[in-house]
Motif scaffolding. Sequence first.
Motif, mmCIF file in Angstrom:
data_model
loop_
_atom_site.group_PDB
_atom_site.id
_atom_site.type_symbol
_atom_site.label_atom_id
_atom_site.label_comp_id
_atom_site.label_asym_id
_atom_site.label_seq_id
_atom_site.Cartn_x
_atom_site.Cartn_y
_atom_site.Cartn_z
ATOM 1 N N LEU A 31 0.792 -1.138 -0.117
ATOM 2 C CA LEU A 31 0.071 -0.247 0.052
ATOM 3 C C LEU A 31 0.888 1.138 -0.069
ATOM 4 N N ASP A 32 0.784 1.898 -1.077
ATOM 5 C CA ASP A 32 1.754 3.226 -1.256
ATOM 6 C C ASP A 32 1.205 4.390 -0.823
ATOM 7 N N VAL A 33 1.633 5.124 0.414
ATOM 8 C CA VAL A 33 1.123 6.312 0.852
ATOM 9 C C VAL A 33 1.860 7.274 0.477
ATOM 10 N N PRO A 138 10.900 6.920 -6.137
ATOM 11 C CA PRO A 138 9.574 6.896 -5.651
ATOM 12 C C PRO A 138 8.445 7.905 -5.856
ATOM 13 N N GLY A 139 7.059 7.634 -5.998
ATOM 14 C CA GLY A 139 6.401 8.688 -6.240
ATOM 15 C C GLY A 139 5.248 8.349 -7.488
ATOM 16 N N PHE A 140 5.415 7.397 -8.585
ATOM 17 C CA PHE A 140 4.568 7.088 -9.453
ATOM 18 C C PHE A 140 4.913 5.597 -9.719
ATOM 19 N N ALA A 171 11.987 -5.454 -3.019
ATOM 20 C CA ALA A 171 12.326 -4.342 -4.076
ATOM 21 C C ALA A 171 11.240 -3.800 -4.651
ATOM 22 N N ASP A 172 11.119 -2.420 -5.041
ATOM 23 C CA ASP A 172 9.792 -2.058 -5.477
ATOM 24 C C ASP A 172 10.124 -0.947 -6.614
ATOM 25 N N GLY A 173 9.397 -1.356 -7.694
ATOM 26 C CA GLY A 173 9.164 -0.460 -8.921
ATOM 27 C C GLY A 173 9.828 -1.253 -10.163
ATOM 28 N N SER A 192 5.128 -5.366 -7.121
ATOM 29 C CA SER A 192 4.788 -5.124 -8.452
ATOM 30 C C SER A 192 3.249 -4.618 -8.674
ATOM 31 N N GLY A 193 3.195 -3.492 -9.289
ATOM 32 C CA GLY A 193 2.095 -2.650 -9.374
ATOM 33 C C GLY A 193 1.397 -3.001 -10.554
ATOM 34 N N SER A 194 1.780 -2.076 -11.593
ATOM 35 C CA SER A 194 1.003 -1.919 -12.717
ATOM 36 C C SER A 194 0.957 -3.094 -13.629
ATOM 37 N N TYR A 195 2.267 -3.837 -13.620
ATOM 38 C CA TYR A 195 1.970 -5.141 -14.339
ATOM 39 C C TYR A 195 1.161 -6.155 -13.750
HETATM 40 C C1 DX5 Z 1 6.284 3.965 -6.228
HETATM 41 C C2 DX5 Z 1 5.706 3.013 -5.343
HETATM 42 C C3 DX5 Z 1 5.716 1.464 -5.883
HETATM 43 C C4 DX5 Z 1 4.902 1.319 -7.355
HETATM 44 C C5 DX5 Z 1 5.063 0.398 -8.098
HETATM 45 O O1 DX5 Z 1 6.546 5.109 -5.700
HETATM 46 O O2 DX5 Z 1 6.456 2.703 -4.234
HETATM 47 O O3 DX5 Z 1 4.934 0.512 -5.062
HETATM 48 O O4 DX5 Z 1 3.563 1.562 -7.097
HETATM 49 O O5 DX5 Z 1 4.421 0.145 -9.083
HETATM 50 P P1 DX5 Z 1 5.087 -0.609 -10.636
HETATM 51 O O6 DX5 Z 1 5.207 -1.784 -10.271
HETATM 52 O O7 DX5 Z 1 4.231 0.091 -11.495
HETATM 53 O O8 DX5 Z 1 6.527 0.210 -10.695
#
Ligand code: DX5
Length: 211
Positions: A31-33, A138-140, A171-173, A192-195
């Motif tokens: 959960l990305d705040v 971080p941010g998007f 790891a994140d992003g 992993s978010g968008s994927y």
């Molecule tokens: C970026 C966030 C990530 C992001 C990952 O600031 O911390 O968690 O949502 O998303 P993807 O997998 O689309 O890079």
Amino acid sequence: MKIAPSLLGADFSKLAEELKSIEGFTDILHLDVMDNHFVPNISFGPAVIKALRDKTKMIFDTHLMIENPGNYIEEYIKAGSDYITIHYEAEKDIIGVLRKIKALGAKAGVSFKPKTEITADMDFLAECDLILIMTVEPGFGGQEFMEPIVAKIKKAVEIKKAKQLSFLISADGGINDKTIGHVSGLLDIAVSGSYIFKHPDKVKAFASLKK
Ligand code: DX5
Ligand code: ZN
């Protein structure tokens, strides 16, 4: 290695449905705040986390991309976070905040932006349940995986081993079917978010990251 889907990649108009679509494949949700100060974007806060808490049994892994995170810990734990990860760059008293998180009953993590080194003399590593290494700024969501960061992940693995520490490494992003190969074998958790959320076939999406 576990896969932690990042809710930031989900369709915000139907979050409960989005949770159902991934529940069978993993037990941890990232959960990305964001506060529009530490990062140039706003996402969601404790009210959204609280609203989702009784919709799923998944572990809530909350990544606080906010300034002075120590002031907000209690709120995010009360909302239902199991893990709270703060940013190294956003807090002066890292050990104090990690201890506060654990005293309130949650697991505690520290995240590192791409330009921040991880070094063996960082005493707070011994207090971490988790470290989160950013493989994008971080941010998007939806940014490109930064391959040079793989060396930092390897260094974290070495420090953990040399100092006999117990934190999980995540790891994140930018993690998808093309980039997972750089980090699998090194990580305990891949975010992993968008994927994941934009993939039409969740069976295939998770299988491609588990290979
Ligand atoms: C970026 C966030 C990530 C992001 C990952 O600031 O911390 O968690 O949502 O998303 P993807 O997998 O689309 O890079
Ligand atoms: Zn994140």
